[in-house]
Scaffold this motif. Structure first.
Motif, PDB file in Angstrom:
ATOM      1  N   ASP A 184       0.842  -1.191   0.000  1.00 18.32           N
ATOM      2  CA  ASP A 184       0.000   0.000   0.000  1.00 18.32           C
ATOM      3  C   ASP A 184       0.883   1.249   0.000  1.00 18.32           C
ATOM      4  O   ASP A 184       2.088   1.174  -0.233  1.00 18.32           O
ATOM      5  CB  ASP A 184      -0.955  -0.018   1.191  1.00 18.32           C
ATOM      6  CG  ASP A 184      -0.226  -0.023   2.532  1.00 18.32           C
ATOM      7  OD1 ASP A 184       1.023   0.055   2.554  1.00 18.32           O
ATOM      8  OD2 ASP A 184      -0.910  -0.100   3.571  1.00 18.32           O
ATOM      9  N   HIS A 185       0.279   2.399   0.261  1.00 20.38           N
ATOM     10  CA  HIS A 185       1.038   3.648   0.157  1.00 20.38           C
ATOM     11  C   HIS A 185       2.180   3.711   1.155  1.00 20.38           C
ATOM     12  O   HIS A 185       3.200   4.375   0.901  1.00 20.38           O
ATOM     13  CB  HIS A 185       0.109   4.853   0.326  1.00 20.38           C
ATOM     14  CG  HIS A 185      -0.479   4.989   1.694  1.00 20.38           C
ATOM     15  ND1 HIS A 185       0.067   5.808   2.657  1.00 20.38           N
ATOM     16  CD2 HIS A 185      -1.578   4.427   2.257  1.00 20.38           C
ATOM     17  CE1 HIS A 185      -0.671   5.738   3.755  1.00 20.38           C
ATOM     18  NE2 HIS A 185      -1.672   4.918   3.542  1.00 20.38           N
ATOM     19  N   SER A 200      -1.425   1.623  -7.558  1.00 22.88           N
ATOM     20  CA  SER A 200      -1.993   1.416  -6.227  1.00 22.88           C
ATOM     21  C   SER A 200      -2.628   0.034  -6.114  1.00 22.88           C
ATOM     22  O   SER A 200      -2.870  -0.648  -7.113  1.00 22.88           O
ATOM     23  CB  SER A 200      -3.049   2.484  -5.928  1.00 22.88           C
ATOM     24  OG  SER A 200      -4.278   2.177  -6.574  1.00 22.88           O
ATOM     25  N   ARG A 241     -12.805  11.152  -0.828  1.00 21.06           N
ATOM     26  CA  ARG A 241     -11.980  10.768   0.311  1.00 21.06           C
ATOM     27  C   ARG A 241     -11.584   9.290   0.268  1.00 21.06           C
ATOM     28  O   ARG A 241     -10.566   8.893   0.852  1.00 21.06           O
ATOM     29  CB  ARG A 241     -12.695  11.090   1.625  1.00 21.06           C
ATOM     30  CG  ARG A 241     -13.941  10.270   1.894  1.00 21.06           C
ATOM     31  CD  ARG A 241     -14.547  10.593   3.261  1.00 21.06           C
ATOM     32  NE  ARG A 241     -15.738   9.805   3.536  1.00 21.06           N
ATOM     33  CZ  ARG A 241     -16.963  10.122   3.139  1.00 21.06           C
ATOM     34  NH1 ARG A 241     -17.162  11.258   2.462  1.00 21.06           N
ATOM     35  NH2 ARG A 241     -17.981   9.338   3.432  1.00 21.06           N
ATOM     36  N   VAL A 242     -12.377   8.458  -0.400  1.00 21.30           N
ATOM     37  CA  VAL A 242     -12.010   7.052  -0.543  1.00 21.30           C
ATOM     38  C   VAL A 242     -10.766   6.927  -1.420  1.00 21.30           C
ATOM     39  O   VAL A 242      -9.830   6.177  -1.121  1.00 21.30           O
ATOM     40  CB  VAL A 242     -13.174   6.232  -1.129  1.00 21.30           C
ATOM     41  CG1 VAL A 242     -12.725   4.812  -1.466  1.00 21.30           C
ATOM     42  CG2 VAL A 242     -14.339   6.197  -0.154  1.00 21.30           C
ATOM     43  N   THR A 275      -8.469   9.257  -1.971  1.00 25.56           N
ATOM     44  CA  THR A 275      -7.287   9.828  -1.327  1.00 25.56           C
ATOM     45  C   THR A 275      -6.852   9.026  -0.108  1.00 25.56           C
ATOM     46  O   THR A 275      -5.681   9.082   0.282  1.00 25.56           O
ATOM     47  CB  THR A 275      -7.537  11.293  -0.919  1.00 25.56           C
ATOM     48  OG1 THR A 275      -8.684  11.373  -0.067  1.00 25.56           O
ATOM     49  CG2 THR A 275      -7.763  12.155  -2.156  1.00 25.56           C
ATOM     50  N   ARG A 276      -7.779   8.268   0.490  1.00 25.52           N
ATOM     51  CA  ARG A 276      -7.379   7.397   1.608  1.00 25.52           C
ATOM     52  C   ARG A 276      -6.523   6.248   1.104  1.00 25.52           C
ATOM     53  O   ARG A 276      -5.506   5.896   1.710  1.00 25.52           O
ATOM     54  CB  ARG A 276      -8.617   6.864   2.324  1.00 25.52           C
ATOM     55  CG  ARG A 276      -8.298   5.824   3.405  1.00 25.52           C
ATOM     56  CD  ARG A 276      -9.534   5.421   4.176  1.00 25.52           C
ATOM     57  NE  ARG A 276     -10.589   4.932   3.314  1.00 25.52           N
ATOM     58  CZ  ARG A 276     -10.651   3.687   2.828  1.00 25.52           C
ATOM     59  NH1 ARG A 276      -9.705   2.807   3.118  1.00 25.52           N
ATOM     60  NH2 ARG A 276     -11.671   3.306   2.068  1.00 25.52           N
ATOM     61  N   ILE A 277      -6.909   5.647  -0.001  1.00 22.58           N
ATOM     62  CA  ILE A 277      -6.164   4.513  -0.544  1.00 22.58           C
ATOM     63  C   ILE A 277      -4.939   4.980  -1.317  1.00 22.58           C
ATOM     64  O   ILE A 277      -3.893   4.322  -1.312  1.00 22.58           O
ATOM     65  CB  ILE A 277      -7.083   3.651  -1.427  1.00 22.58           C
ATOM     66  CG1 ILE A 277      -8.232   3.081  -0.578  1.00 22.58           C
ATOM     67  CG2 ILE A 277      -6.314   2.518  -2.106  1.00 22.58           C
ATOM     68  CD1 ILE A 277      -9.271   2.325  -1.371  1.00 22.58           C
ATOM     69  N   PRO A 304      -3.103   8.264  -1.093  1.00 19.22           N
ATOM     70  CA  PRO A 304      -2.870   9.620  -0.577  1.00 19.22           C
ATOM     71  C   PRO A 304      -1.892  10.423  -1.430  1.00 19.22           C
ATOM     72  O   PRO A 304      -1.819  11.647  -1.295  1.00 19.22           O
ATOM     73  CB  PRO A 304      -2.316   9.377   0.831  1.00 19.22           C
ATOM     74  CG  PRO A 304      -1.816   7.976   0.817  1.00 19.22           C
ATOM     75  CD  PRO A 304      -2.687   7.231  -0.133  1.00 19.22           C
ATOM     76  N   VAL A 310      -0.855   5.274  11.149  1.00 22.83           N
ATOM     77  CA  VAL A 310      -2.149   5.062  10.487  1.00 22.83           C
ATOM     78  C   VAL A 310      -2.753   3.686  10.680  1.00 22.83           C
ATOM     79  O   VAL A 310      -3.945   3.488  10.397  1.00 22.83           O
ATOM     80  CB  VAL A 310      -2.036   5.349   8.974  1.00 22.83           C
ATOM     81  CG1 VAL A 310      -1.603   6.785   8.720  1.00 22.83           C
ATOM     82  CG2 VAL A 310      -1.095   4.376   8.283  1.00 22.83           C
TER      83      VAL A 310
END
Length: 318
Positions: free
Chosen positions: A6-7, A24, A37-38, A40-42, A44, A260
């Motif tokens: 992940d990020h 991603s 927001r979904v 940018t959450r996954i 960022p 996080v």
């Protein structure tokens, strides 16, 4: 590579270097328009111009089977100016396939074409749309049909994992089959699957007739693999995997995880990366064995710093 690459780990790997682009983990699209927001959450990195902190472009990946819903979500994602949009037709996970996502769609090349065409129409021309596929679902008889459907409906690039869904991640990868795809389509093709070493990469290139490669688990196991391949391509001395460069990356990764990830999963995330690293590094094996029974974050952090001979920072509550 959901749940692993992940990020948090993208930041560490791209800081080590050698990558032209990252993709991603998939963003699951079912029957609704997701809020920004979904995305940018996954991913960022979308809040950083679509780049990791090291400057590597990240292409968000969507997964689903409804052309219209995927198109609507791609259009919203495009408002965040991503470095392209990728479509996942390669995931072999049973839970994903059971809900009509990923590699199971390789039985339906007509649907693949509809999805790509809908997404391509929905996003601005300057945003590339690419697709990830396998050689097939249960078998590879429709491999060329799928590749041509994707390319002819608007995919600017195909990434091909050189196994079917049924074959999963069981060696070998059938790189030679990708050569047939590359010959059948008019867009660039990227080879993926079972590339753990520079020697694997060179053999994958020879068999697939493709120069571009996507590294997955191999990059997690040997974070310097991309740099080593670049050194080879430039005619420089062979670059060997070096453990000395990894303790700072492990400590940096731990700090990112602490910020996080839920406390009960924090130690597990680092041990997961160590599990892969021990494929290339005896030191990672020793560290993994020293930490594998530890679960609580404060003690894990103290032992991690002690094992790497670095002073532990003042512990913070996550």
């Amino acid at each position: 590579m959901e749940g692993l690459l992940d990020h948090l780990l993208r930041e560490e790997l791209t800081a080590i270097g050698g990558y032209d682009r990252a993709v991603s983990e998939f963003i699951r699209v079912t029957d609704q328009l997701l809020p920004k927001r979904v995305f940018t959450r996954i991913v960022p990195e979308l809040l950083n111009g679509g780049l990791t902190q090291a400057g590597t472009p990240v292409r968000p990946q969507l997964l689903g089977s409804d052309p219209q819903c995927l198109a609507e979500n791609a259009a919203r994602l495009a408002e965040l100016n991503p470095a392209g949009i990728d479509l996942n037709f390669g995931c072999p996970a049973k839970c994903v396939n059971r809900h009509r996502g990923g590699a199971v769609l390789l039985d339906e090349p007509e649907l693949l074409a509809q999805i790509v065409a809908a997404v391509r129409r929905a996003v601005p021309a300057h945003i590339a749309v690419s697709a990830k596929m396998r050689l097939g679902n249960e078998e590879a008889s429709r491999m060329l049909d799928c590749a041509q459907a994707l390319a002819e409906s608007g995919a600017a690039e195909l990434v091909v994992h050189a196994r079917t869904k049924r074959q999963g991640y069981k060696p070998p990868a059938h790189w030679h089959e990708i050569a047939r795809i590359a010959e059948a389509v008019a867009v660039p093709v990227v080879t993926n699957g079972e590339i753990w070493t520079v020697q694997d990469a060179l053999q994958a290139r020879r068999e697939s007739h493709c120069s571009a490669l996507m590294l997955g688990r191999g990059a997690v196991a040997d974070p310097s693999l991309a740099l080593a391949l670049r050194a080879h391509d430039l005619g420089l001395p062979a670059l060997q995997a070096r453990w000395a460069e990894l303790p700072p990356a492990l400590l940096s990764y731990w700090q990112r995880v602490r910020q996080v990830v839920a406390p009960k999963h924090q130690a597990g995330r680092v041990k997961q990366w160590l599990h892969y690293l021990r494929r290339c590094h005896p030191e990672a094996e020793a560290l993994y064995m020293a930490l594998r029974t530890l679960h609580e974050a404060p003690r894990f952090e103290a032992e991690l710093h002690a094992a790497l001979r670095c002073p532990a920072p003042e512990l913070q509550t996550a």
